[in-house]
Design a protein around this motif. Structure first.
Motif, PDB file in Angstrom:
ATOM      1  N   VAL A 220       0.729  -1.250   0.277  1.00  0.00           N
ATOM      2  CA  VAL A 220      -0.038  -0.024  -0.020  1.00  0.00           C
ATOM      3  C   VAL A 220       0.909   1.322   0.109  1.00  0.00           C
ATOM      4  CG1 VAL A 220      -1.646   1.466   1.151  1.00  0.00           C
ATOM      5  CG2 VAL A 220      -2.063  -1.005   1.021  1.00  0.00           C
ATOM      6  N   ALA A 221       1.811   1.310   0.824  1.00  0.00           N
ATOM      7  CA  ALA A 221       2.832   2.402   0.941  1.00  0.00           C
ATOM      8  C   ALA A 221       3.461   2.596  -0.402  1.00  0.00           C
ATOM      9  CB  ALA A 221       3.905   2.334   2.029  1.00  0.00           C
ATOM     10  N   TRP A 222       3.901   1.495  -0.899  1.00  0.00           N
ATOM     11  CA  TRP A 222       4.638   1.702  -2.236  1.00  0.00           C
ATOM     12  C   TRP A 222       3.884   2.141  -3.473  1.00  0.00           C
ATOM     13  CZ3 TRP A 222       4.412  -0.416  -7.118  1.00  0.00           C
ATOM     14  CH2 TRP A 222       5.197  -0.105  -7.887  1.00  0.00           C
ATOM     15  N   THR A 223       2.535   1.684  -3.255  1.00  0.00           N
ATOM     16  CA  THR A 223       1.654   2.301  -4.389  1.00  0.00           C
ATOM     17  C   THR A 223       1.340   3.702  -4.300  1.00  0.00           C
ATOM     18  OG1 THR A 223       0.581  -0.150  -4.433  1.00  0.00           O
ATOM     19  CG2 THR A 223      -0.534   1.576  -5.397  1.00  0.00           C
ATOM     20  N   VAL A 224       0.806   4.267  -3.100  1.00  0.00           N
ATOM     21  CA  VAL A 224       0.677   5.327  -2.821  1.00  0.00           C
ATOM     22  C   VAL A 224       1.792   6.390  -3.237  1.00  0.00           C
ATOM     23  CG1 VAL A 224       0.301   7.323  -1.092  1.00  0.00           C
ATOM     24  CG2 VAL A 224      -0.969   4.853  -1.058  1.00  0.00           C
ATOM     25  N   ASP A 225       2.930   6.015  -2.910  1.00  0.00           N
ATOM     26  CA  ASP A 225       4.208   6.583  -3.396  1.00  0.00           C
ATOM     27  C   ASP A 225       4.278   6.625  -4.880  1.00  0.00           C
ATOM     28  OD1 ASP A 225       6.771   8.067  -2.642  1.00  0.00           O
ATOM     29  OD2 ASP A 225       7.823   6.230  -3.237  1.00  0.00           O
ATOM     30  N   SER A 226       4.048   5.545  -5.593  1.00  0.00           N
ATOM     31  CA  SER A 226       4.085   5.464  -7.188  1.00  0.00           C
ATOM     32  C   SER A 226       3.071   6.631  -7.607  1.00  0.00           C
ATOM     33  CB  SER A 226       3.893   4.330  -7.782  1.00  0.00           C
ATOM     34  OG  SER A 226       4.987   3.318  -6.989  1.00  0.00           O
ATOM     35  N   VAL A 227       1.956   6.679  -7.077  1.00  0.00           N
ATOM     36  CA  VAL A 227       0.694   7.334  -7.412  1.00  0.00           C
ATOM     37  C   VAL A 227       0.986   8.908  -7.297  1.00  0.00           C
ATOM     38  CG1 VAL A 227      -1.607   8.205  -6.981  1.00  0.00           C
ATOM     39  CG2 VAL A 227      -1.176   5.585  -7.317  1.00  0.00           C
ATOM     40  N   LEU A 228       1.821   9.301  -6.430  1.00  0.00           N
ATOM     41  CA  LEU A 228       1.983  10.533  -5.964  1.00  0.00           C
ATOM     42  C   LEU A 228       3.119  11.003  -7.128  1.00  0.00           C
ATOM     43  CD1 LEU A 228       2.486  10.565  -2.312  1.00  0.00           C
ATOM     44  CD2 LEU A 228       0.714  11.542  -3.492  1.00  0.00           C
ATOM     45  N   ALA A 229       3.960  10.222  -7.596  1.00  0.00           N
ATOM     46  CA  ALA A 229       4.826  10.640  -8.558  1.00  0.00           C
ATOM     47  C   ALA A 229       5.747  11.693  -8.274  1.00  0.00           C
ATOM     48  CB  ALA A 229       4.375  10.944 -10.029  1.00  0.00           C
ATOM     49  N   VAL A 230       6.165  11.922  -6.795  1.00  0.00           N
ATOM     50  CA  VAL A 230       6.946  12.817  -6.209  1.00  0.00           C
ATOM     51  C   VAL A 230       8.438  12.455  -6.586  1.00  0.00           C
ATOM     52  CG1 VAL A 230       7.737  13.901  -4.387  1.00  0.00           C
ATOM     53  CG2 VAL A 230       5.386  13.757  -4.841  1.00  0.00           C
TER      54      VAL A 230
ATOM     55  N   ARG B 258       6.360   2.699 -13.139  1.00  0.00           N
ATOM     56  CA  ARG B 258       6.711   3.442 -14.199  1.00  0.00           C
ATOM     57  C   ARG B 258       5.298   4.021 -14.850  1.00  0.00           C
ATOM     58  NH1 ARG B 258      12.258   3.610 -15.343  1.00  0.00           N
ATOM     59  NH2 ARG B 258      12.173   4.410 -17.322  1.00  0.00           N
ATOM     60  N   TRP B 259       4.529   3.119 -14.803  1.00  0.00           N
ATOM     61  CA  TRP B 259       3.256   3.533 -15.594  1.00  0.00           C
ATOM     62  C   TRP B 259       2.350   4.511 -14.728  1.00  0.00           C
ATOM     63  CZ3 TRP B 259      -1.820   1.856 -14.085  1.00  0.00           C
ATOM     64  CH2 TRP B 259      -2.715   2.291 -14.884  1.00  0.00           C
ATOM     65  N   LEU B 260       2.372   4.226 -13.479  1.00  0.00           N
ATOM     66  CA  LEU B 260       1.603   5.218 -12.305  1.00  0.00           C
ATOM     67  C   LEU B 260       2.401   6.477 -12.567  1.00  0.00           C
ATOM     68  CD1 LEU B 260       0.889   2.797  -9.580  1.00  0.00           C
ATOM     69  CD2 LEU B 260      -0.761   3.752 -11.193  1.00  0.00           C
ATOM     70  N   TRP B 261       3.851   6.730 -12.564  1.00  0.00           N
ATOM     71  CA  TRP B 261       4.427   7.673 -12.400  1.00  0.00           C
ATOM     72  C   TRP B 261       4.079   8.767 -13.909  1.00  0.00           C
ATOM     73  CZ3 TRP B 261       8.302  10.387 -15.247  1.00  0.00           C
ATOM     74  CH2 TRP B 261       9.045  11.310 -14.712  1.00  0.00           C
ATOM     75  N   ARG B 262       4.081   7.856 -14.937  1.00  0.00           N
ATOM     76  CA  ARG B 262       3.790   8.766 -16.100  1.00  0.00           C
ATOM     77  C   ARG B 262       2.259   9.071 -16.138  1.00  0.00           C
ATOM     78  NH1 ARG B 262       6.756   4.234 -18.787  1.00  0.00           N
ATOM     79  NH2 ARG B 262       4.527   3.442 -19.030  1.00  0.00           N
ATOM     80  N   ARG B 263       1.591   8.496 -15.763  1.00  0.00           N
ATOM     81  CA  ARG B 263       0.203   9.097 -15.599  1.00  0.00           C
ATOM     82  C   ARG B 263       0.049  10.062 -14.841  1.00  0.00           C
ATOM     83  NH1 ARG B 263      -4.203   5.961 -17.486  1.00  0.00           N
ATOM     84  NH2 ARG B 263      -5.403   6.656 -15.438  1.00  0.00           N
ATOM     85  N   ALA B 264       0.708  10.028 -13.625  1.00  0.00           N
ATOM     86  CA  ALA B 264       0.440  11.193 -12.596  1.00  0.00           C
ATOM     87  C   ALA B 264       1.069  12.211 -13.245  1.00  0.00           C
ATOM     88  CB  ALA B 264       0.967  10.759 -11.272  1.00  0.00           C
ATOM     89  N   ARG B 265       2.303  12.330 -13.765  1.00  0.00           N
ATOM     90  CA  ARG B 265       2.855  13.374 -14.409  1.00  0.00           C
ATOM     91  C   ARG B 265       2.240  14.103 -15.596  1.00  0.00           C
ATOM     92  NH1 ARG B 265       8.150  14.958 -12.373  1.00  0.00           N
ATOM     93  NH2 ARG B 265       7.933  14.431 -10.219  1.00  0.00           N
ATOM     94  N   ALA B 266       1.798  13.295 -16.298  1.00  0.00           N
ATOM     95  CA  ALA B 266       0.883  13.607 -17.474  1.00  0.00           C
ATOM     96  C   ALA B 266      -0.433  14.169 -17.021  1.00  0.00           C
ATOM     97  CB  ALA B 266       0.628  12.567 -18.477  1.00  0.00           C
TER      98      ALA B 266
END
Length: 249
Positions: A136-146, A218-226
């Motif tokens: 859960v922590a890892w996923t939230v961190d990826s979604v934030l894309a900080v 990487r997929w979540l990171w790209r979506r959040a940054r887009a």
């Protein structure tokens, strides 16, 4: 220059601070689980302290505590994690998940090998609750894309520790006649071929899970940054190009 110095709030920074607290909380739960599990095994007549610390689950749990504390400090006091921490967090996350998978398989197959395995609350925390919280922590961190995206080179590092642990465990087991997991004991899996198959299956699981985690990150990171970079009128222009009339203001 950091966002704190410039007064600019990076998107998701409040959530990142909460994530830092969450990381510390998981580390605390992991410590409670380790202490509880140690007290539980003290009740066994043939208990040996060295054997307790030789389990991959226990060693990966200690690694998780250290990494979670370091990651929690970065989340609370820095705008983003250093790139190397993303790699380490992903690797340790895979380790604790594999520990849970292996433990679940051992419990389900124990009766086949005339084993009786109890699952006390400490084992439940170690093998199931903490891995779920870490994901859960890892996923939230990826979604934030900080943080920087996790590199694919993580696949080249994830096997280093498990391979070293397997080599040490097999040598130590041959000398003492004791193995932390029955699939490493040739007497119980039909010889060294069975041991080799068990080891290869574990290593493949490590690689497969790591590949999935890196790809998802990487997929979540790209979506959040887009989403963050898209201008406010972008959805409206896409609708117009598709032939749909843009809504009137």
């Amino acid at each position: 220059m950091s966002a704190r110095r410039t007064g600019v709030q990076v998107p998701g920074m409040r959530a990142r601070r909460l994530l830092g607290v969450f990381r510390f909380l998981i580390a605390a739960i992991e410590v409670v689980a380790l202490v509880g599990n140690f007290e539980y095994v003290l009740g066994f007549r043939l208990f040996a302290t060295a054997n307790f610390f030789s389990y991959f689950t226990v060693q990966s749990a200690f690694l998780a505590v250290v990494v979670l504390l370091v990651a929690g400090a970065f989340a609370l006091f820095a705008d983003h994690d250093p790139p190397w921490l993303g790699t380490v967090r992903t690797i340790v996350t895979v380790y604790v998940i594999v520990s849970g998978i292996v433990f679940g398989l051992i419990v389900s197959q124990a009766s086949t090998f005339s084993y009786r395995i109890e699952v006390p609350w400490s084992d439940t925390l170690l093998h199931f609750v903490v891995p779920a919280l870490v994901v859960v922590a890892w996923t939230v961190d990826s979604v934030l894309a900080v943080n920087p995206p996790v590199p694919w080179s993580t696949l080249g590092w994830v096997l280093a520790y498990p391979v070293a642990w397997l080599a040490f465990t097999l040598v130590r087991g041959a000398d003492l006649g004791w193995y932390p997991y029955f699939f490493l004991d040739e007497a119980q899996v039909g010889g060294w071929v069975g041991v080799l198959v068990g080891c290869l299956v574990c290593l493949v699981i490590f690689l497969a899970l790591t590949a999935v985690f890196v790809a998802v990150n990487r997929w979540l990171w790209r979506r959040a940054r887009a989403r963050r970079a898209a201008p406010p009128g972008a959805p409206r222009r896409r609708a117009a190009r598709a032939g749909s009339p843009a809504p009137r203001p």
